[in-house]
Each structure stands twice: as structure tokens, then as C-alpha cells.
Design an enzyme around this catalytic site. Structure first.
Site, PDB file in Angstrom:
ATOM      1  N   TRP A 130       0.793  -1.130  -0.085  1.00  0.00           N
ATOM      2  CA  TRP A 130       0.114  -0.054  -0.146  1.00  0.00           C
ATOM      3  C   TRP A 130       0.802   1.202  -0.208  1.00  0.00           C
ATOM      4  O   TRP A 130       1.734   1.228   0.636  1.00  0.00           O
ATOM      5  CB  TRP A 130      -1.044   0.024   1.307  1.00  0.00           C
ATOM      6  CG  TRP A 130      -1.847   1.131   1.417  1.00  0.00           C
ATOM      7  CD1 TRP A 130      -2.455   1.743   0.406  1.00  0.00           C
ATOM      8  CD2 TRP A 130      -2.125   1.785   2.591  1.00  0.00           C
ATOM      9  NE1 TRP A 130      -3.383   2.767   0.898  1.00  0.00           N
ATOM     10  CE2 TRP A 130      -3.099   2.895   2.243  1.00  0.00           C
ATOM     11  CE3 TRP A 130      -1.449   1.725   3.894  1.00  0.00           C
ATOM     12  CZ2 TRP A 130      -3.489   3.771   3.305  1.00  0.00           C
ATOM     13  CZ3 TRP A 130      -2.033   2.874   4.878  1.00  0.00           C
ATOM     14  CH2 TRP A 130      -2.757   3.500   4.580  1.00  0.00           C
ATOM     15  N   ASP A 211      -1.627  -5.885   8.904  1.00  0.00           N
ATOM     16  CA  ASP A 211      -2.663  -4.831   8.594  1.00  0.00           C
ATOM     17  C   ASP A 211      -3.814  -5.442   7.979  1.00  0.00           C
ATOM     18  O   ASP A 211      -3.700  -6.365   6.910  1.00  0.00           O
ATOM     19  CB  ASP A 211      -1.954  -3.891   7.335  1.00  0.00           C
ATOM     20  CG  ASP A 211      -2.464  -2.858   7.115  1.00  0.00           C
ATOM     21  OD1 ASP A 211      -3.946  -2.744   7.526  1.00  0.00           O
ATOM     22  OD2 ASP A 211      -2.147  -1.906   6.372  1.00  0.00           O
ATOM     23  N   LYS A 246     -13.746  -0.351   5.207  1.00  0.00           N
ATOM     24  CA  LYS A 246     -14.433  -0.925   4.038  1.00  0.00           C
ATOM     25  C   LYS A 246     -15.525  -1.891   4.503  1.00  0.00           C
ATOM     26  O   LYS A 246     -16.511  -1.758   3.939  1.00  0.00           O
ATOM     27  CB  LYS A 246     -13.200  -1.645   3.424  1.00  0.00           C
ATOM     28  CG  LYS A 246     -11.814  -1.256   3.397  1.00  0.00           C
ATOM     29  CD  LYS A 246     -11.810  -0.215   2.310  1.00  0.00           C
ATOM     30  CE  LYS A 246     -10.366   0.433   2.523  1.00  0.00           C
ATOM     31  NZ  LYS A 246      -9.778   1.325   1.634  1.00  0.00           N
TER      32      LYS A 246
HETATM   33  C1  LMR Z   1      -6.749   2.640  -0.571  1.00  0.00           C
HETATM   34  O1  LMR Z   1      -5.720   1.929  -0.628  1.00  0.00           O
HETATM   35  O2  LMR Z   1      -7.136   3.074  -1.646  1.00  0.00           O
HETATM   36  C2  LMR Z   1      -7.487   2.844   0.440  1.00  0.00           C
HETATM   37  O3  LMR Z   1      -7.007   2.139   1.539  1.00  0.00           O
HETATM   38  C3  LMR Z   1      -7.587   4.329   0.796  1.00  0.00           C
HETATM   39  C4  LMR Z   1      -6.338   5.012   1.308  1.00  0.00           C
HETATM   40  O4  LMR Z   1      -6.297   5.730   2.413  1.00  0.00           O
HETATM   41  O5  LMR Z   1      -5.442   4.990   0.565  1.00  0.00           O
END
Ligand code: LMR
Length: 397
Positions: A130, A211, A246
């Protein structure tokens, strides 16, 4: 003084949404941020959330502060969801939970806790991961290392590479794992792989940290906790940052949790006192509303069953969109085999589109996706899939 400040780069995910909003073109599609949309393109408030809010509105008597770690009822509800109703770690009081402002708030708490209490350890994150993970750990002054996770050729997991890299980690280093619906690849470990990894973490004395932001979006609320529960059975200590953005569609209420499992009840309580200390100097105490909704729904048998059905409905719609996406890409004559998209879990598809193609999709077709090629399938609808696939066909030539 401010004249000397250099502008920060836009956020790769949330910055894209800002750009999308200011795009004047009418036929635009936002598949950047991970937000669930229904067939009409809305992100509705869940029916169970509305029901819980009605109850809370009637019975709420105060807006006084919560305690630093939030309410104990919320903490226990989170723990049961993560570890199971009858989990030994709960019975043995080896687990404590701090309510946190969203999953990001929970990760930030975790990062500060690691830096202050575990010293100069490395945090190992998957490559790719992420987009915000690196920034969160770096902000706490931690160094971040990456382990292989994805094979670009096979468009599948690189488990051998993951193990090889983690073998070079040093004792006490932290290994960040995505509980399910890996963001951005959508590729999760299977049972045997979770078990093998738990053995490795134990043997090398690595601290696992989960996570867990998409519980319920891969196979089901209980099923998706399988990896975490394998680790809880075999590792004496671990950390979990979880989120209800989510699966309760409570994005803007910022409902998350930071959970710590220790060797003994006493160890956990001592460590938890430090976590409260950190929360106090960052945000003092958490916001109440979202967590009250989650607690009420999880503790009410009827609402809980209804909520699980709502999660199932979201999951099934995304799976349908995956099928339709693959079929439409083929119909539009886009080169390649896209079956891997149907093997991925959760909101995202790691499409394999390159930066140039992503740029063209935005500039020429007003289709917004993250520069890594991550597409939010949860933002697709029957009505925009055709336009989307035509655009992808055009940039893939
Ligand atoms: C994403 O990965 O799009 C979501 O978790 C929102 C974010 O805060 O990035």
C-alpha cells in the site's frame, strides 16, 4: 518564513481523487481509491449502520471524552472478530486493543510503539505494498526494508522470493503482513504458506504485524482471519492494525484499532500502557461515533447476521465485476490472458498496466487509476466497464 517551503508531492491515492474531482470531463471514471461503489456509483451507508445510528441517537446521553484507548466493549468486539469468539488469547487476557482513528491511525500508533519500545529495528513490507505504508513507518523514524511478494511474469505470488528475503531479516525486526486482500496485488497466502511463514518468524524471532483492512472481502468474515489465527496459535507476540472503513463502509468515521498480543497478561498490560501514552500525545482519545456503531452491530445477533450479509453482497458484486472485466477485455481484443484478475481477492486488481499507459488513460480517456497499475474493481459498474475496457484496449496497442 513560509516562502521557503517547497511543495509536497500529491498523495498517489487520495491526491488522484482530488485531481479526479476537478476534472471537468463528464464521462470520467475513478478507479483509484479503494472505496466500494454500488451499481449506481454510490457508496451507500449500510442498512445495519443506519439502524444502529437510530438506536444510538435515541439512547445517547453524553458527548463526554472516551478513555485514551476507547471503550472496552469496542476492544472486545474487535478482538473477537480478529481471533474468534472463544480465542485463548482473549481468555488468557494476553490481548489488548486501542480504538484508533482509522486503519492509518492504528498503523501510526504501531509505528510509534515500535520505534519507542523496540528500538532501531527494521520494518519489512511487501514489494509492492500500500502506497502509504512506507510513509507511515518513515514518519516514526523507522527504516523500512522490502521483501519480494509479486512475480511480474506469472502475475502471481513470489513466495520463494518472500522467504529468501525474510531470511536476511534480523532478530526483532518487524514483518508487516496483509491479513487478506493484499493491497495492491489482491494475492493472498494460502494456509500452508501462512504456516511456513509463522515458523520462519518464530525461528528468526521476528515480530509479525498484520494490516487487516479488508476482513470479509476475500472469502468471508471468519474465513479471512485464517492467516492471523495461524500466527496467533504459533507466535507468542504480534501486532494488528485493523480498520472498519471498508467492511462497515464507515470510511469518513475513521474507525480502526491497534491490537497487541503479548506473552503474558502482565507483559501485554505493560506494553499497552505505553501505547496509551503514545495515543495521548497524538490525538488524546478517539472519536466515539463510528466505534459505537461497530460495537452495537457486532454485539447484536440480528444486526450482526444482517451486516455479514451486507458484506457478502459487496464481496459478491466485486467478484461479478472481476468476471465481467475479464470478459470485456477479451471482447475488446486486449492482448493477453487476464484470468489472473479472477484469482485476486478484495477491492483491487493489479492490472500490469505501466505508468505510461496509466498516464494515457487519465489524459486521453479520463480514467483514473493508481500509477502502480492498481485498479479498484470496487469502483466498476456494468455501465462503465465497456468504456473502461475500450480505453484500456486503446492504450494497450
Ligand atoms: C486505498 O488503498 O485506496 C485505501 O486504503 C484508501 C487510502 O487511504 O489509501
Amino acid at each position: 518564513m513560509f516562502e521557503k517551503i517547497v511543495a509536497a508531492p500529491d498523495d498517489p491515492i487520495l491526491g488522484l481523487t482530488e485531481e479526479f474531482k476537478s476534472d471537468p470531463r463528464v464521462e470520467k471514471i475513478n478507479l483509484g481509491v479503494g472505496i466500494y461503489k454500488d451499481e449506481s456509483g454510490n457508496t451507500p451507508v449500510l442498512k445495519t449502520v443506519k439502524k444502529a445510528e437510530t438506536i444510538l441517537l435515541a439512547k445517547e446521553t453524553t458527548k463526554s471524552y472516551l478513555s485514551i484507548s476507547g471503550t472496552p466493549e469496542y476492544g472486545l468486539a474487535v478482538q473477537k472478530l480478529l481471533f474468534g469468539n472463544e480465542a485463548m488469547v482473549i481468555a488468557e487476557k494476553r490481548v489488548q486493543t486501542a480504538q484508533a482513528p482509522g486503519g492509518t491511525g492504528a498503523l501510526r500508533l504501531a509505528a510509534e510503539f515500535i520505534k519507542r519500545q523496540l528500538g532501531d529495528v527494521k520494518v519489512w513490507v511487501s514489494d509492492p505494498t500500500w502506497a502509504n505504508h512506507n510513509g507511515i513507518f518513515a514518519a516514526a523514524g523507522l527504516s523500512v526494508a522490502a521483501y519480494d511478494y509479486y512475480n511480474t511474469e506469472t502475475k502471481d505470488m513470489d513466495f520463494a522470493g518472500m522467504l529468501e528475503d525474510l531470511k536476511t531479516a534480523e532478530a526483532n525486526d518487524v514483518v508487516l503482513l496483509h491479513g487478506c486482500c493484499h493491497n495492491p496485488t489482491g494475492i493472498d497466502l494460502d494456509t500452508a504458506q501462512w504456516q511456513q511463514l509463522a515458523v520462519l518468524c518464530n525461528n528468526k524471532n521476528l515480530l509479525p504485524m498484520f494490516d487487516f483492512a479488508y476482513q470479509g472481502f476475500a472469502f468471508g468474515v471468519e474465513e479471512d482471519a485464517a492467516g492471523l489465527r495461524i500466527f496467533t496459535d504459533s507466535c507468542a507476540e504480534l501486532l494488528v492494525a485493523s480498520s472498519f472503513s471498508k467492511n462497515f463502509s464507515l470510511y469518513n468515521e475513521r474507525v480502526g484499532a491497534f491490537t497487541i498480543v503479548g506473552k503474558t497478561a502482565e507483559n501485554t498490560a505493560t506494553a499497552f500502557s505505553q501505547i496509551k501514552n503514545i495515543a495521548r500525545v497524538i490525538y488524546s482519545n478517539p472519536p466515539a461515533h463510528g466505534a459505537a456503531i461497530v460495537t452495537l452491530i457486532l454485539n447484536n445477533t440480528n444486526l450482526r447476521a444482517e451486516w455479514e450479509q451486507e458484506v457478502t453482497n459487496m464481496r459478491v458484486r466485486i467478484q461479478e465485476m472481476r468476471k465481467q472485466f475479464v470478459a470485456t477485455l477479451t471482447e475488446e481484443g486486449v492482448d493477453g490472458n487476464f484470468n489472473f484478475i479472477q484469482r485476486q481477492n478484495g477491492m483491487f486488481s493489479f492490472s500490469g498496466l505501466n505508468r505510461k499507459q496509466v498516464g494515457r488513460l487519465k489524459d486521453e480517456f479520463s480514467v483514473y487509476i493508481v500509477s502502480s497499475g492498481r485498479i479498484s474493481i470496487a469502483g466498476m459498474m456494468r455501465s462503465n466497464i465497456g468504456t473502461l475496457c475500450k480505453a484500456i484496449a486503446a492504450v494497450s496497442k
